[in-house]
Scaffold this motif. Structure first.
Motif, mmCIF file in Angstrom:
data_model
loop_
_atom_site.group_PDB
_atom_site.id
_atom_site.type_symbol
_atom_site.label_atom_id
_atom_site.label_comp_id
_atom_site.label_asym_id
_atom_site.label_seq_id
_atom_site.Cartn_x
_atom_site.Cartn_y
_atom_site.Cartn_z
ATOM 1 N N GLY A 122 1.029 -1.310 -0.079
ATOM 2 C CA GLY A 122 0.101 -0.013 0.020
ATOM 3 C C GLY A 122 0.817 1.198 0.019
ATOM 4 N N GLU A 123 -0.037 2.474 0.038
ATOM 5 C CA GLU A 123 0.959 3.686 0.062
ATOM 6 C C GLU A 123 1.270 4.177 1.678
ATOM 7 O OE1 GLU A 123 -1.312 6.727 -1.836
ATOM 8 O OE2 GLU A 123 -1.624 5.548 -3.632
ATOM 9 N N PHE A 124 2.362 4.628 1.564
ATOM 10 C CA PHE A 124 2.960 5.091 2.975
ATOM 11 C C PHE A 124 2.160 6.131 3.612
ATOM 12 C CE2 PHE A 124 5.641 7.589 5.558
ATOM 13 C CZ PHE A 124 6.239 6.707 6.703
ATOM 14 N N THR A 125 1.640 7.109 2.584
ATOM 15 C CA THR A 125 0.979 8.229 3.177
ATOM 16 C C THR A 125 -0.308 8.013 3.656
ATOM 17 O OG1 THR A 125 0.202 8.827 1.014
ATOM 18 C CG2 THR A 125 2.317 10.021 1.690
ATOM 19 N N SER A 126 -1.100 6.915 2.997
ATOM 20 C CA SER A 126 -2.423 6.863 3.701
ATOM 21 C C SER A 126 -2.188 6.069 4.894
ATOM 22 C CB SER A 126 -3.069 6.242 2.683
ATOM 23 O OG SER A 126 -2.528 4.865 2.249
ATOM 24 N N ARG A 127 -1.214 5.059 4.958
ATOM 25 C CA ARG A 127 -1.015 4.158 5.997
ATOM 26 C C ARG A 127 -0.451 5.149 7.302
ATOM 27 N NH1 ARG A 127 -2.401 -1.176 4.945
ATOM 28 N NH2 ARG A 127 -2.311 -1.161 2.816
ATOM 29 N N PHE A 128 0.254 6.290 6.955
ATOM 30 C CA PHE A 128 0.926 7.227 7.874
ATOM 31 C C PHE A 128 -0.414 8.029 8.554
ATOM 32 C CE2 PHE A 128 2.646 11.032 9.466
ATOM 33 C CZ PHE A 128 3.661 10.473 10.247
ATOM 34 N N GLY A 129 -1.192 8.425 7.596
ATOM 35 C CA GLY A 129 -2.374 9.301 7.991
ATOM 36 C C GLY A 129 -3.198 8.539 9.050
ATOM 37 N N LEU A 130 -3.533 7.145 8.450
ATOM 38 C CA LEU A 130 -4.368 6.420 9.515
ATOM 39 C C LEU A 130 -3.632 6.014 10.872
ATOM 40 C CD1 LEU A 130 -7.172 5.076 9.841
ATOM 41 C CD2 LEU A 130 -6.170 3.049 8.883
ATOM 42 N N ALA A 131 -2.499 5.876 10.833
ATOM 43 C CA ALA A 131 -1.942 5.583 12.158
ATOM 44 C C ALA A 131 -1.682 6.837 12.855
ATOM 45 C CB ALA A 131 -0.443 5.026 11.803
ATOM 46 N N ALA A 132 -1.670 7.885 12.259
ATOM 47 C CA ALA A 132 -1.431 9.293 12.997
ATOM 48 C C ALA A 132 -2.830 9.755 13.666
ATOM 49 C CB ALA A 132 -0.992 10.225 12.249
ATOM 50 N N VAL A 133 -3.849 9.182 12.943
ATOM 51 C CA VAL A 133 -5.190 9.494 13.693
ATOM 52 C C VAL A 133 -5.369 8.748 14.759
ATOM 53 C CG1 VAL A 133 -7.740 9.219 13.182
ATOM 54 C CG2 VAL A 133 -6.252 10.466 11.580
ATOM 55 N N VAL A 134 -5.257 7.281 14.521
ATOM 56 C CA VAL A 134 -5.161 6.528 15.525
ATOM 57 C C VAL A 134 -4.436 6.860 16.966
ATOM 58 C CG1 VAL A 134 -4.760 4.071 16.404
ATOM 59 C CG2 VAL A 134 -6.034 4.501 14.233
ATOM 60 N N LEU A 156 -1.719 15.676 15.927
ATOM 61 C CA LEU A 156 -1.525 14.164 15.145
ATOM 62 C C LEU A 156 -2.910 14.045 14.277
ATOM 63 C CD1 LEU A 156 0.284 12.143 17.457
ATOM 64 C CD2 LEU A 156 0.822 12.712 15.168
ATOM 65 N N VAL A 157 -3.940 14.165 14.947
ATOM 66 C CA VAL A 157 -5.119 13.865 14.176
ATOM 67 C C VAL A 157 -5.452 14.818 12.837
ATOM 68 C CG1 VAL A 157 -7.544 14.169 14.371
ATOM 69 C CG2 VAL A 157 -6.298 13.030 16.350
ATOM 70 N N VAL A 158 -5.084 15.955 13.159
ATOM 71 C CA VAL A 158 -5.196 17.030 12.053
ATOM 72 C C VAL A 158 -4.364 16.494 10.882
ATOM 73 C CG1 VAL A 158 -4.765 19.615 11.253
ATOM 74 C CG2 VAL A 158 -6.086 18.797 13.340
ATOM 75 N N VAL A 159 -2.954 16.029 11.146
ATOM 76 C CA VAL A 159 -2.054 15.726 10.038
ATOM 77 C C VAL A 159 -2.628 14.477 9.488
ATOM 78 C CG1 VAL A 159 0.350 14.911 9.834
ATOM 79 C CG2 VAL A 159 -0.025 16.995 11.225
ATOM 80 N N GLY A 160 -3.075 13.508 10.244
ATOM 81 C CA GLY A 160 -3.546 12.064 9.727
ATOM 82 C C GLY A 160 -4.635 12.480 8.829
ATOM 83 N N VAL A 161 -5.617 13.323 9.187
ATOM 84 C CA VAL A 161 -6.704 13.762 8.269
ATOM 85 C C VAL A 161 -6.343 14.291 6.934
ATOM 86 C CG1 VAL A 161 -9.068 14.989 8.316
ATOM 87 C CG2 VAL A 161 -8.590 13.534 10.121
ATOM 88 N N LEU A 162 -5.335 15.159 7.089
ATOM 89 C CA LEU A 162 -4.844 15.850 5.956
ATOM 90 C C LEU A 162 -4.285 15.064 5.042
ATOM 91 C CD1 LEU A 162 -3.620 19.317 7.167
ATOM 92 C CD2 LEU A 162 -5.698 18.739 5.886
ATOM 93 N N LEU A 163 -3.649 14.016 5.498
ATOM 94 C CA LEU A 163 -2.874 12.999 4.877
ATOM 95 C C LEU A 163 -3.819 12.003 3.958
ATOM 96 C CD1 LEU A 163 0.490 12.441 6.434
ATOM 97 C CD2 LEU A 163 0.211 13.618 4.593
#
Length: 108
Positions: free
Chosen positions: A34-46, A99-106
């Motif tokens: 998968g893509e790193f940015t989407s996985r990073f975004g979801l992990a940042a939200v969590v 972290l949540v804001v960065v994750g949602v933006l990604l």
């Protein structure tokens, strides 16, 4: 001076959280693809959500509420000892929420 110490502590906690989230996302991509940015975004939200909920010692004190109530004692208060400046609200506002804001933006 206390404000600067609190902001410095928040910055250090945020950088540590970003490094941990990036490592978790990298392992996730290595194992499942998968893509790193989407996985990073979801992990940042969590991670941001978890820090928002567990940023202070409230969860560890819940078990003692009944025992303290039986003896007529009020709930324990959080004291900023041990060199910590930020309370649970500060950790939520300056670490968890960004972290949540960065994750949602990604994710968008």
């Amino acid at each position: 001076m206390t404000v600067l110490r609190g902001l410095r502590e928040a910055l250090v906690l945020f950088v540590i959280a970003v490094v941990v989230v990036a490592a978790a996302a990298a392992v996730w991509v290595a194992l499942a693809g998968g893509e790193f940015t989407s996985r990073f975004g979801l992990a940042a939200v969590v991670a941001g959500g978890l820090l928002g909920v567990t940023g202070d010692l409230t969860l560890s004190r819940i078990g003692m509420l009944d025992a303290r109530a039986v003896f007529g004692l009020p709930p324990e208060r959080e004291t900023g000892g041990g060199g910590r400046v930020l309370t649970g609200v500060g950790i939520f506002l300056f670490v968890g929420l960004p972290l949540v804001v960065v994750g949602v933006l990604l994710l968008a």
